[in-house]
Motif scaffolding. Structure first.
Motif, short mmCIF file in Angstrom:
data_model
loop_
_atom_site.label_atom_id
_atom_site.label_comp_id
_atom_site.label_asym_id
_atom_site.label_seq_id
_atom_site.Cartn_x
_atom_site.Cartn_y
_atom_site.Cartn_z
N VAL A 60 0.93 -1.15 0.05
CA VAL A 60 0.05 0.07 -0.08
C VAL A 60 0.84 1.08 0.05
O VAL A 60 0.70 2.21 -0.68
CB VAL A 60 -1.03 0.18 1.36
CG1 VAL A 60 -1.71 1.30 1.41
CG2 VAL A 60 -1.91 -1.13 1.09
N GLY A 61 1.89 1.19 0.59
CA GLY A 61 2.88 2.32 0.89
C GLY A 61 3.47 2.86 -0.61
O GLY A 61 3.68 3.74 -1.03
N ILE A 62 3.66 1.66 -1.42
CA ILE A 62 4.45 2.02 -2.71
C ILE A 62 3.58 2.29 -3.57
O ILE A 62 3.63 3.45 -4.27
CB ILE A 62 5.30 0.72 -3.05
CG1 ILE A 62 6.52 0.30 -2.30
CG2 ILE A 62 5.64 0.88 -4.53
CD1 ILE A 62 6.73 -1.11 -2.55
N CYS A 63 2.53 1.71 -3.40
CA CYS A 63 1.16 2.13 -4.44
C CYS A 63 0.82 3.61 -4.24
O CYS A 63 0.05 4.08 -5.06
CB CYS A 63 0.03 1.14 -4.31
SG CYS A 63 0.65 -0.53 -5.19
N SER A 64 0.73 3.95 -2.83
CA SER A 64 0.18 5.29 -2.54
C SER A 64 1.15 6.38 -2.96
O SER A 64 0.60 7.52 -3.20
CB SER A 64 -0.05 5.32 -0.97
OG SER A 64 1.37 5.31 -0.42
N MET A 65 2.28 6.19 -3.66
CA MET A 65 3.23 7.14 -4.09
C MET A 65 2.34 7.66 -5.50
O MET A 65 2.80 8.69 -6.20
CB MET A 65 4.33 6.44 -4.55
CG MET A 65 5.36 6.28 -3.18
SD MET A 65 6.78 5.39 -3.39
CE MET A 65 7.25 5.61 -5.05
N PHE A 66 1.56 6.62 -6.07
CA PHE A 66 0.85 7.07 -7.18
C PHE A 66 -0.42 7.64 -6.94
O PHE A 66 -0.90 8.93 -7.56
CB PHE A 66 0.71 5.92 -8.18
CG PHE A 66 1.84 5.05 -8.66
CD1 PHE A 66 2.41 5.53 -9.90
CD2 PHE A 66 2.20 4.15 -7.78
CE1 PHE A 66 3.79 4.94 -10.13
CE2 PHE A 66 3.76 3.38 -8.24
CZ PHE A 66 4.14 3.69 -9.23
N VAL A 100 -7.29 -0.03 -4.14
CA VAL A 100 -7.41 -1.13 -5.10
C VAL A 100 -6.32 -2.32 -5.13
O VAL A 100 -6.71 -3.35 -4.90
CB VAL A 100 -7.70 -0.48 -6.61
CG1 VAL A 100 -7.82 -1.59 -7.50
CG2 VAL A 100 -8.81 0.30 -6.66
N VAL A 101 -5.18 -1.74 -5.34
CA VAL A 101 -4.04 -3.01 -5.15
C VAL A 101 -3.96 -3.79 -3.84
O VAL A 101 -3.75 -4.71 -3.80
CB VAL A 101 -2.72 -2.17 -5.51
CG1 VAL A 101 -1.61 -3.22 -5.37
CG2 VAL A 101 -2.64 -1.74 -6.92
N GLY A 102 -4.23 -2.97 -2.92
CA GLY A 102 -4.33 -3.56 -1.42
C GLY A 102 -5.25 -4.63 -1.35
O GLY A 102 -5.00 -5.68 -0.84
N ILE A 103 -6.38 -4.26 -1.60
CA ILE A 103 -7.46 -5.19 -1.51
C ILE A 103 -7.45 -6.32 -2.59
O ILE A 103 -7.54 -7.78 -2.31
CB ILE A 103 -8.72 -4.38 -2.01
CG1 ILE A 103 -9.28 -3.40 -0.83
CG2 ILE A 103 -10.08 -5.53 -2.24
CD1 ILE A 103 -10.50 -2.58 -1.17
N ALA A 104 -6.84 -6.14 -3.73
CA ALA A 104 -6.60 -7.10 -4.81
C ALA A 104 -5.58 -8.17 -4.05
O ALA A 104 -5.75 -9.33 -4.26
CB ALA A 104 -6.11 -6.53 -6.06
N TRP A 105 -4.38 -7.34 -3.55
CA TRP A 105 -3.46 -8.52 -2.95
C TRP A 105 -3.95 -9.36 -1.88
O TRP A 105 -3.67 -10.43 -1.72
CB TRP A 105 -2.32 -7.76 -2.61
CG TRP A 105 -1.32 -8.35 -1.79
CD1 TRP A 105 -0.28 -9.21 -2.46
CD2 TRP A 105 -1.09 -8.55 -0.53
NE1 TRP A 105 0.46 -9.83 -1.57
CE2 TRP A 105 0.04 -9.54 -0.43
CE3 TRP A 105 -1.59 -8.12 0.72
CZ2 TRP A 105 0.70 -9.97 0.97
CZ3 TRP A 105 -1.09 -8.45 1.94
CH2 TRP A 105 0.13 -9.32 2.17
N LEU A 106 -5.04 -8.71 -1.13
CA LEU A 106 -5.45 -9.56 -0.03
C LEU A 106 -6.59 -10.72 -0.39
O LEU A 106 -6.30 -11.99 0.13
CB LEU A 106 -6.49 -8.68 0.90
CG LEU A 106 -5.83 -7.57 1.74
CD1 LEU A 106 -6.49 -6.81 2.58
CD2 LEU A 106 -4.85 -8.55 3.01
#
Length: 296
Positions: free
Chosen positions: A15-21, A28-34
């Motif tokens: 989530v931290g890396i993706c929040s840079m975007f 979305v990515v966090g939920i998809a990864w879970l």
């Protein structure tokens, strides 16, 4: 539960890396990864894991003809449907089998070549014990959710090692100092999370070793304790000598002969309490000791 801290670190990293975007992208990515953990319950995903990650292959017709009657006997004793699981082959010089993915049991080529049916059944019954106890599912999920955190830690270690080996001691020292400062800050403010995180590898190792002893007990309850003892004794001797396991006579039953069902009894004595709870090293000697009560 022991894998939860590492999974949380993985989630924070992603989530931290993706929040840079953007925050929406991170969500979305966090939920998809879970949700991606559900893939371990998908049969095609299991096949891909077995084939590409574990380097297994489907058995040939001759190998299948050898394995099917053995597996049928094991699953009949366990009261489970044999077709629910798939047998695969591992090209490895080791007397072993592996409970892989959710419905796959891998057998090494050396086990196929050297073990008589009775001992091969003992090894397979141990792996069936992992499956029916849910060890395989939990181990796969723990490994998957810890993967980002372990990858980040591995890259950090590799980067520091490369800096120091390359003569960039100043850069490496500065980076180590920064990381150490961050770690101390996190420890001071979130010790309640860091302590379980530091203890997680120890707890996971303990649970893994207890799972091995549990699978041994399951195989023994199906009547395969004598044959499993023979296999473990052979592997213990090979490990002590530093050589490959020889196909010598192990006091084994003839090929095709099965253990008597009378061995399907509970052990005469069980080791409980703290000694059993913190049994961290189920080496061959320990496993043999735990199996002896099943065979008198």
């Amino acid at each position: 539960m022991a894998a939860v801290p590492m999974g949380l670190v993985s989630f924070v990293l992603i989530v931290g890396i993706c929040s840079m975007f953007s925050a929406g992208f991170a969500l979305v990515v966090g939920i998809a990864w879970l949700l991606s953990g559900l893939m371990v319950f998908h049969r095609p995903a299991e096949d891909a894991i077995a084939r590409y990650a574990l380097r297994m292959r489907r058995p040939t017709s001759d190998e299948a003809a050898r394995l099917e009657p053995v597996w049928t006997e094991v699953t009949r004793r366990g009261g489970v449907r044999g077709g629910h699981y798939e047998l695969w082959i591992q090209e490895r010089d080791e007397l072993n089998a592996n409970a892989a993915a959710g419905h796959i049991v891998g057998v090494t080529t050396q086990a196929m070549q050297q073990l008589p049916n009775s001992q091969l059944a003992a090894v397979l019954s141990h792996e069936l014990g992992h499956h029916v106890s849910g060890h395989t599912w939990t181990r796969m999920l723990a490994h998957w959710y810890a993967l980002p955190a372990r990858t980040a830690w591995g890259l950090t270690r590799a980067g520091l090692s490369r800096l120091f080996r390359g003569g960039n001691v100043a850069c490496g020292g500065c980076l180590a100092l920064v990381l150490g400062s961050i770690a101390l800050t996190v420890l001071a403010r979130a010790w309640w999370f860091v302590i379980p995180l530091a203890a997680a590898p120890l707890l996971l190792a303990m649970l893994s070793r207890r799972a091995e002893l549990s699978a041994d007990a399951y195989a023994a309850s199906l009547g395969f304790a004598p044959q499993l003892v023979e296999v473990l004794a052979q592997r213990e001797a090979a490990a002590a000598s530093g050589g490959a396991a020889a196909p010598a006579a192990w006091g084994s039953l003839p090929t095709g002969q099965w253990a008597s069902p009378q061995a399907r009894t509970q052990p005469k004595a069980q080791h409980r309490g703290l000694a059993g709870l913190f049994d961290m090293h189920p080496d061959y000697h320990t496993r043999l000791h735990r199996l002896r009560p099943f065979i008198g």
